[in-house]
Design an enzyme around this catalytic site. Structure first.
Site, short mmCIF file in Angstrom:
data_model
loop_
_atom_site.label_atom_id
_atom_site.label_comp_id
_atom_site.label_asym_id
_atom_site.label_seq_id
_atom_site.Cartn_x
_atom_site.Cartn_y
_atom_site.Cartn_z
N CYS A 275 2.50 6.65 -5.44
CA CYS A 275 2.10 5.44 -4.72
C CYS A 275 1.78 5.61 -3.25
O CYS A 275 0.64 5.38 -2.82
CB CYS A 275 3.21 4.39 -4.86
SG CYS A 275 3.60 3.91 -6.54
N HIS B 18 3.87 -0.38 1.22
CA HIS B 18 4.46 0.87 0.72
C HIS B 18 4.07 2.10 1.55
O HIS B 18 4.10 3.22 1.04
CB HIS B 18 4.05 1.07 -0.75
CG HIS B 18 5.06 1.86 -1.56
ND1 HIS B 18 6.40 1.88 -1.29
CD2 HIS B 18 4.89 2.65 -2.66
CE1 HIS B 18 7.03 2.64 -2.17
NE2 HIS B 18 6.14 3.12 -3.01
#
Length: 506
Positions: A51, A101
């Site tokens: 990610c 993130h």
């Protein structure tokens, strides 16, 4: 005409999880409609199978090794600017709704709006959790909550992200803007309300010969990652299961939420460029592997990529997330400084035929900073030209695939003499790209591979100095070590030792 771009992004989606990519079982009517209005890329590749590194590259135009996020739980370097900062500093309004993130925090982020984005619309996962009671926070992390009748659509993160995004579009429809809508779904825990929570009961992923891949010619890291799955049959690995049913259900649920946003865009900003993608895919037991980690298989690297903004059709040439930031800057008329490693796709977006990349690149360093496990340090670099894929696993066996002859990537042709010429040509391009992008881990080790018999180790490697060339809006031109003056050339041969003596004798 106003200049407006909306980037819609989901977390963890393979191309065969989107109907328009050829899986008739999957229901994604809103993404499919978007594809019918623009360009659908068949060979788009993320820069990393995990990610944070993937997202960092997308939002900076720099590879993970260049922007600082080489693994989950790392943050962007302080001297690296995001696309939001560059646009905002040039007077363009930027909104970000959803999963970020890339701040070095935990999975949910630190909840603080970073520079460049409208703080009134900032809404990452920590902000969502703080809206819930302690009990509901715990429920929001359990897949079985999908079957609780009181956990309606309105309770989901996806729905609340859509609401904020729709509000932003309605409010700023008459202005230039860049808006990112970043869903966590369909990433686990895959919470989705009825009817999505049972929509895919009994469904399997498409057939593939790689369910039977015994990994005997593949890296040791993959064999260890497979664990007990390595002894399971292809039939066992491919059979329907409860997790897959919810994962696919959540995938269709987030498509529905995306549809709410897209319909608002079509109505309020009909000329806007819309970019759709996912950060990475998921192995889902192909090659006897699950989730994502250090590998370069299509299931985890080949991601959906759709752009509405001009031409309509299908693009088969390689594409990469690395080009998203320079494309946005180009469209908005903002400088693309030399430090940016990607390229603008605007010409291709307009005509549908211009080829932007001959090859695209991906990498892996480790899964996550805060975890001891998940294989630890596994440096990997990959180059893909649309047919051939070379994967250098620095600590293990390398890989080479011909996807035209072996679309399931089962046969590792790294030692096959029939591919020697193309394999070595890709290897040279990979090494050159590592040098061009100042890969933190570049060195002779990447050249000295067991199957490459015409390479000699060099302590100097390519032998160049490669200094940063950022926009002077942010950074004064760097000085040369040799002169103390602003550098004339950022990339120049490094003269040391015997070289200096040789030059003095001329």
């Amino acid at each position: 005409m106003r200049k407006q771009i909306i980037l819609v992004m989901v977390d963890t989606q393979r191309t065969d999880m989107v109907g328009c990519y050829g899986n008739p079982v999957i229901k994604t009517p809103n993404i499919d409609k978007l594809a019918s209005l623009g360009l659908r890329y068949t060979n788009a590749q993320t820069t990393s199978p995990v990610c944070a590194p993937a997202r960092g590259a997308l939002f900076t135009g720099l590879m993970p090794h260049s922007n600082g996020i080489v693994t989950n739980s790392c943050s962007i370097y302080d001297n690296i600017k995001t696309v939001g900062q560059r646009l905002n500093d040039n007077g363009i309004h930027c909104g970000y709704v959803g999963k970020w993130h890339v701040d070095g925090g935990d999975y949910f982020g630190n909840g603080t709006c970073p520079d460049g984005w409208d703080e009134n619309y900032w809404y990452e996962m920590k902000n969502y959790l703080k809206e819930l009671s302690d009990d509901d926070r715990k429920r929001s992390r359990k897949s079985k909550t999908s079957f609780d009748k009181d956990w309606t659509r309105e309770m989901t993160y996806a729905h609340r992200c859509s609401n904020r995004s729709i509000d932003f579009i309605n409010k700023f429809k008459d202005e230039d803007f860049f808006l990112t809508v970043s869903y966590d779904e369909p990433h686990g825990p895959c919470i989705c309300p009825a009817p999505y929570n049972t929509m895919y009961n009994g469904v399997s992923m498409p057939d593939s010969t790689n369910y039977a891949d015994d990994l005997s010619t593949k890296p040791l890291s993959q064999q260890l990652w497979s664990n007990k799955n390595i002894n399971k049959s292809a039939e066992d690995l491919q059979k329907p299961n409860d997790h897959l049913a919810l994962f696919l259900g959540c995938n269709s649920f987030v498509d529905d939420e995306i549809g709410r946003v897209l319909e608002t865009v079509y109505k309020q900003c009909p000329d806007a460029i819309i970019i759709y993608t996912a950060d990475h895919g998921d192995m889902l037991f192909n090659h006897k592997l699950n989730s994502k980690n250090c590998c370069a298989y299509k299931e985890v690297l080949n991601i959906p990529f759709i752009i509405k903004g001009g031409a309509v059709g299908i693009v088969d040439s390689p594409a990469t997330h690395l080009d998203v930031t320079p494309t946005i800057l180009d469209y908005m008329g903002v400088e693309i400084p030399p430090i940016i490693e990607g390229k603008s796709m605007m010409t291709q977006i307009k005509d549908g035929v211009t080829k932007i990349n001959n090859e695209v690149y991906s990498e892996f360093t480790r899964y996550e900073l805060i975890q001891d496990g998940n294989g630890g340090f596994q440096p990997m670099r990959c180059v893909f030209d649309g047919r051939y894929k070379l994967v250098i696993n620095l600590l293990h066996t390398d890989e080479f695939y011909d996807l035209e002859c072996d679309s399931d990537e089962v046969y590792n042709a790294i030692n096959d003499p029939a591919y020697k010429e193309i394999r070595e040509a890709l290897h040279e391009k990979l090494i050159q790209e590592m040098d061009r992008t100042r890969d933190l881990y570049r060195g002779y080790q990447w050249a000295m591979r067991p199957w490459r018999d015409n390479k000699a180790p060099s302590f100097r490697n390519a032998g160049y100095v490669r200094q940063r060339e950022e926009s002077e809006m942010y950074e004064e031109r760097q000085f040369s070590y040799d002169t103390g003056l602003p550098m004339e050339e950022a990339i120049r041969i490094k003269i040391i030792g015997a070289d200096k003596k040789s030059l003095n004798n001329k």
